[in-house]
Write a protein that holds these residues in place. Sequence first.
Motif, PDB file in Angstrom:
ATOM      1  N   VAL A  48       0.832  -1.365  -0.118  1.00 15.40           N
ATOM      2  CA  VAL A  48       0.037   0.032  -0.077  1.00 15.40           C
ATOM      3  C   VAL A  48       0.764   1.147  -0.133  1.00 15.40           C
ATOM      4  CG1 VAL A  48      -1.652   1.280   1.195  1.00 15.40           C
ATOM      5  CG2 VAL A  48      -1.745  -1.265   1.312  1.00 15.40           C
ATOM      6  N   SER A  49       0.805   2.345  -1.019  1.00  9.63           N
ATOM      7  CA  SER A  49       1.628   3.316  -0.941  1.00  9.63           C
ATOM      8  C   SER A  49       0.619   4.747  -1.216  1.00  9.63           C
ATOM      9  CB  SER A  49       2.377   3.170  -2.308  1.00  9.63           C
ATOM     10  OG  SER A  49       3.227   2.041  -2.424  1.00  9.63           O
ATOM     11  N   VAL A  50       1.283   5.778  -0.807  1.00  9.41           N
ATOM     12  CA  VAL A  50       0.684   6.881  -0.873  1.00  9.41           C
ATOM     13  C   VAL A  50       1.515   7.956  -1.823  1.00  9.41           C
ATOM     14  CG1 VAL A  50      -0.116   8.987   0.599  1.00  9.41           C
ATOM     15  CG2 VAL A  50      -0.595   6.624   1.387  1.00  9.41           C
ATOM     16  N   ALA A  51       0.725   8.879  -2.590  1.00 12.58           N
ATOM     17  CA  ALA A  51       1.536  10.092  -3.087  1.00 12.58           C
ATOM     18  C   ALA A  51       0.570  11.215  -3.317  1.00 12.58           C
ATOM     19  CB  ALA A  51       1.898   9.377  -4.636  1.00 12.58           C
ATOM     20  N   SER A  52       0.995  12.348  -3.750  1.00 13.81           N
ATOM     21  CA  SER A  52       0.144  13.259  -3.543  1.00 13.81           C
ATOM     22  C   SER A  52       0.360  14.231  -4.963  1.00 13.81           C
ATOM     23  CB  SER A  52       0.300  14.400  -2.415  1.00 13.81           C
ATOM     24  OG  SER A  52       1.816  14.952  -2.536  1.00 13.81           O
ATOM     25  N   SER A  53      -0.631  15.039  -5.320  1.00  9.03           N
ATOM     26  CA  SER A  53      -0.311  15.669  -6.528  1.00  9.03           C
ATOM     27  C   SER A  53      -0.824  17.140  -6.167  1.00  9.03           C
ATOM     28  CB  SER A  53      -1.357  15.135  -7.537  1.00  9.03           C
ATOM     29  OG  SER A  53      -1.542  16.020  -8.782  1.00  9.03           O
TER      30      SER A  53
ATOM     31  N   GLN B 115       5.752   4.278   0.816  1.00  9.82           N
ATOM     32  CA  GLN B 115       5.197   2.861   1.190  1.00  9.82           C
ATOM     33  C   GLN B 115       4.695   3.021   2.510  1.00  9.82           C
ATOM     34  OE1 GLN B 115       7.750   0.326  -1.941  1.00  9.82           O
ATOM     35  NE2 GLN B 115       7.027  -0.842  -0.110  1.00  9.82           N
ATOM     36  N   VAL B 116       3.565   2.675   2.600  1.00 14.30           N
ATOM     37  CA  VAL B 116       2.898   2.492   4.047  1.00 14.30           C
ATOM     38  C   VAL B 116       3.093   1.185   4.501  1.00 14.30           C
ATOM     39  CG1 VAL B 116       0.803   2.496   5.321  1.00 14.30           C
ATOM     40  CG2 VAL B 116       1.223   3.991   3.338  1.00 14.30           C
ATOM     41  N   THR B 117       3.150   0.183   3.869  1.00 18.44           N
ATOM     42  CA  THR B 117       3.465  -1.359   4.215  1.00 18.44           C
ATOM     43  C   THR B 117       5.005  -1.513   4.086  1.00 18.44           C
ATOM     44  OG1 THR B 117       2.973  -1.750   1.817  1.00 18.44           O
ATOM     45  CG2 THR B 117       1.251  -2.423   3.609  1.00 18.44           C
TER      46      THR B 117
ATOM     47  N   ASN C  13      -9.442 -15.177   6.532  1.00 18.29           N
ATOM     48  CA  ASN C  13      -9.770 -14.490   7.366  1.00 18.29           C
ATOM     49  C   ASN C  13      -9.471 -13.125   7.073  1.00 18.29           C
ATOM     50  OD1 ASN C  13     -11.862 -15.962   8.796  1.00 18.29           O
ATOM     51  ND2 ASN C  13     -10.200 -17.427   9.276  1.00 18.29           N
ATOM     52  N   GLY C  14      -9.930 -11.887   7.310  1.00 20.85           N
ATOM     53  CA  GLY C  14      -9.430 -10.743   7.181  1.00 20.85           C
ATOM     54  C   GLY C  14      -9.080 -10.017   8.396  1.00 20.85           C
ATOM     55  N   GLN C  15      -8.377  -8.948   8.313  1.00 21.58           N
ATOM     56  CA  GLN C  15      -7.819  -8.007   9.321  1.00 21.58           C
ATOM     57  C   GLN C  15      -7.641  -6.568   8.989  1.00 21.58           C
ATOM     58  OE1 GLN C  15      -3.921  -8.629  10.959  1.00 21.58           O
ATOM     59  NE2 GLN C  15      -4.687  -8.298  13.004  1.00 21.58           N
ATOM     60  N   VAL C  16      -8.491  -5.659   9.657  1.00 20.78           N
ATOM     61  CA  VAL C  16      -8.427  -4.429   9.293  1.00 20.78           C
ATOM     62  C   VAL C  16      -6.880  -3.770  10.135  1.00 20.78           C
ATOM     63  CG1 VAL C  16      -9.479  -2.092   9.346  1.00 20.78           C
ATOM     64  CG2 VAL C  16     -10.741  -4.198   9.087  1.00 20.78           C
ATOM     65  N   LEU C  17      -6.298  -3.052   8.856  1.00 23.48           N
ATOM     66  CA  LEU C  17      -5.099  -2.423   9.579  1.00 23.48           C
ATOM     67  C   LEU C  17      -5.313  -0.957   9.280  1.00 23.48           C
ATOM     68  CD1 LEU C  17      -2.334  -4.689   8.116  1.00 23.48           C
ATOM     69  CD2 LEU C  17      -3.371  -4.665  10.403  1.00 23.48           C
ATOM     70  N   TYR C  18      -4.435  -0.058  10.260  1.00 17.35           N
ATOM     71  CA  TYR C  18      -4.708   1.252  10.047  1.00 17.35           C
ATOM     72  C   TYR C  18      -3.275   1.975  10.359  1.00 17.35           C
ATOM     73  CZ  TYR C  18      -4.601   2.257  15.161  1.00 17.35           C
ATOM     74  OH  TYR C  18      -4.364   2.392  16.385  1.00 17.35           O
ATOM     75  N   SER C  19      -2.994   3.064   9.646  1.00 18.83           N
ATOM     76  CA  SER C  19      -1.820   3.948   9.941  1.00 18.83           C
ATOM     77  C   SER C  19      -2.339   5.339   9.749  1.00 18.83           C
ATOM     78  CB  SER C  19      -0.767   3.629   8.827  1.00 18.83           C
ATOM     79  OG  SER C  19       0.447   4.336   9.120  1.00 18.83           O
ATOM     80  N   ARG C  20      -1.181   6.281  10.231  1.00  8.05           N
ATOM     81  CA  ARG C  20      -1.294   7.572   9.989  1.00  8.05           C
ATOM     82  C   ARG C  20      -0.242   8.430   9.741  1.00  8.05           C
ATOM     83  NH1 ARG C  20      -0.534  11.838  13.977  1.00  8.05           N
ATOM     84  NH2 ARG C  20      -2.432  13.076  13.140  1.00  8.05           N
ATOM     85  N   SER C  21      -0.341   9.729   9.189  1.00  8.27           N
ATOM     86  CA  SER C  21       0.827  10.500   8.984  1.00  8.27           C
ATOM     87  C   SER C  21       0.541  11.781   9.527  1.00  8.27           C
ATOM     88  CB  SER C  21       1.230  10.606   7.529  1.00  8.27           C
ATOM     89  OG  SER C  21       2.091  11.619   7.376  1.00  8.27           O
ATOM     90  N   GLY C  22       1.466  12.173  10.595  1.00  5.65           N
ATOM     91  CA  GLY C  22       1.469  13.440  11.183  1.00  5.65           C
ATOM     92  C   GLY C  22       2.279  14.399  10.595  1.00  5.65           C
TER      93      GLY C  22
ATOM     94  N   GLY D 287       2.443  15.416   7.277  1.00  8.63           N
ATOM     95  CA  GLY D 287       2.178  15.638   5.916  1.00  8.63           C
ATOM     96  C   GLY D 287       2.352  14.859   4.759  1.00  8.63           C
ATOM     97  N   GLY D 288       2.544  13.657   5.391  1.00  6.62           N
ATOM     98  CA  GLY D 288       2.695  12.181   4.237  1.00  6.62           C
ATOM     99  C   GLY D 288       4.309  12.033   4.012  1.00  6.62           C
ATOM    100  N   LYS D 289       4.816  12.585   4.790  1.00  6.69           N
ATOM    101  CA  LYS D 289       6.303  12.311   4.375  1.00  6.69           C
ATOM    102  C   LYS D 289       6.704  10.828   5.198  1.00  6.69           C
ATOM    103  CE  LYS D 289       8.241  16.942   4.933  1.00  6.69           C
ATOM    104  NZ  LYS D 289       7.051  17.555   5.407  1.00  6.69           N
ATOM    105  N   SER D 290       6.012  10.428   6.295  1.00  7.45           N
ATOM    106  CA  SER D 290       6.133   9.112   6.870  1.00  7.45           C
ATOM    107  C   SER D 290       4.798   8.574   7.579  1.00  7.45           C
ATOM    108  CB  SER D 290       7.110   8.911   7.753  1.00  7.45           C
ATOM    109  OG  SER D 290       6.958   9.816   9.026  1.00  7.45           O
ATOM    110  N   PHE D 291       4.675   7.299   7.454  1.00 11.06           N
ATOM    111  CA  PHE D 291       3.469   6.788   8.165  1.00 11.06           C
ATOM    112  C   PHE D 291       3.957   5.758   9.375  1.00 11.06           C
ATOM    113  CE2 PHE D 291       1.898   8.299   4.040  1.00 11.06           C
ATOM    114  CZ  PHE D 291       0.820   8.577   4.348  1.00 11.06           C
ATOM    115  N   ALA D 292       2.940   5.972  10.177  1.00  7.20           N
ATOM    116  CA  ALA D 292       3.424   5.035  11.519  1.00  7.20           C
ATOM    117  C   ALA D 292       3.165   3.563  10.885  1.00  7.20           C
ATOM    118  CB  ALA D 292       2.245   5.308  12.588  1.00  7.20           C
TER     119      ALA D 292
END
Lengths: 403, 165
Positions: A64-69, A81-83, A120-129, A131-136
């Motif tokens: 799972v990855s994040v980018a901005s425009s 990359q978040v993962t 069987n599924g699992q819901v994972l979460y993360s956050r960036s404090g 501005g998207g430079k890094s994710f927990a």
Amino acid sequence: MVRIGLLGIVALALLPGTALAQMHGQHASEAACEEPTLRRATKVTPAFGPDGTLWLVWMAGGQVSVASSQDAGRSFSAPIQVTAKRLNLDWGPDARPKIVVDRKGGIALAFSIFRDEAFNGQVLYSRSGDGGKSFAELKAITANNESQRFEALALDQDGTIFAAWLDKRNRVPAKEAGQKYEGAGLFFASSRDGGATYTEAGLARDNTCECCRLGLTFVAPGRAAVIFRNIFDGGVRDHAVMTFTDVATPGEVHRVSNDDWQINACPHHGPSLTVAPNGTYHVAWYTNGKARKGLFYAHSRDEGRTFSAPMLLGQPGRNPTRPYVLAGVAGTVMVWKEFDGEKTSVQMTISRDDGETWSPPKTISSTTDTSDHPLLVSNGRQTYLSWMTKADGYRLTAIEDQP
Amino acid sequence: MRRRFAGIVGLGILIASVTMLGAAPALKPFERGTWQSVLKGHAGRPTLVHFWGVTCGPCKVELPLLGQFAKDHPGIDVITISADLVPNLPAATQSMLDKAGLSSTENFIFSDGFVERLRFEIDPAWQGDIPRTMLISRDGTITTIEGSAEIADLEKWSGQQLATH
């Protein structure tokens, strides 16, 4: 004779191998899809930040990855990359990573993985404090170990993040009591620290359909509204809306439409919900019920208690699928996919009178290979179609003011 | 040396062949055009086509029942098609088929990411919900059962098909 026999055995040995070779060939061609880049993404979810930045979260190559425009999707920042490693991401038709961006620019994410061989599924979460430079580091949204999938996130005005998902934990006590358990529970939690931690999971409704996406939004401060495929009496999988009293208190279940789709199956086809600033609920869904079949739209002007007569969307012979509805400043927009035997198109219709009348549908995008669901996203001034296609890549298309 | 090498290769092929002859048939890729081949290949024979997927809860319950049905009705051609979307898991699919007693039936797996097109070829009205069973009579008439099939209904259809032979 012996030679012919040997040849025959060789031929026999090669026969079942034909299927295997083709499977391997397909895997080889998909090896290129193992890269975690946006170009290789199968599911892409957008959100605008308060400063007009477009944020994307996507699934590609098990990551799972994040980018901005900054230029409405023409160019993107280097992906983050978040993962930390490849995961067995939930690749079900209605699964996708979720993203909300708060007023301070904090980014909250959630997505599902398959955590075992029984899917069987699992819901994972993360956050960036930052501005998207890094994710927990990824965390599970609940400590419970039963299957969870189909998470949804919504952002309240005060920055509270509300999460809802489908959770099978209640099948355990049912099984122990020798009772049949149908579907999954609609569970929820909220976060007051921008998605760093979530409250204990609560049950909103038990025995809902277990394999369709949820629609989730805020109606008013503290009041989340969710649309889901419920299981009504007799195994009828029709849609329902629930409006929470506050982020900790579920409300009543109201039926959207009596479609009478009695089916013991996974429709893999969830609904969509948006609430206009004046409080009108707009919903779109798929059914194959006895009462009606196809894609439908309806609205409610009494906080989701009663809904207008369902309006059919799309051309029945073109397999209309994956509806999405979003209320924006220029009007309420709906999109869905149609397929003509060769290509998939995104159809769009817009209403400027709060859902009373709709423009004739028109094709706003098309592709000749597989594609993600069409999504709508708004920056507060303009509504866009966000659509990932295998053949043509990611597209952000402004919905024109005039249909 | 070369001859010895050839001998070893020949022996290897022989062993591999014997192993493969005893093994379950491989999952076949289901691609563009496969549906028409399936219809042609089984024309004139009562055929049950079952669409399912490894992540579908009701499918897990139904599959072993279908395995027993296939065993009890050798006169019916039973075909399974794993219709989950790619990236798919052939190993998990095969494992579930094996456990359900469906190792020796004709088993396919969706192998084209453009699933809209695959589904359109099978039934333009099908949106991908599984399980789904299509009963194809000797005369080519197709009856579609959406969701889990009742085995009693399959028995009834099977009885009619075999009686008219």
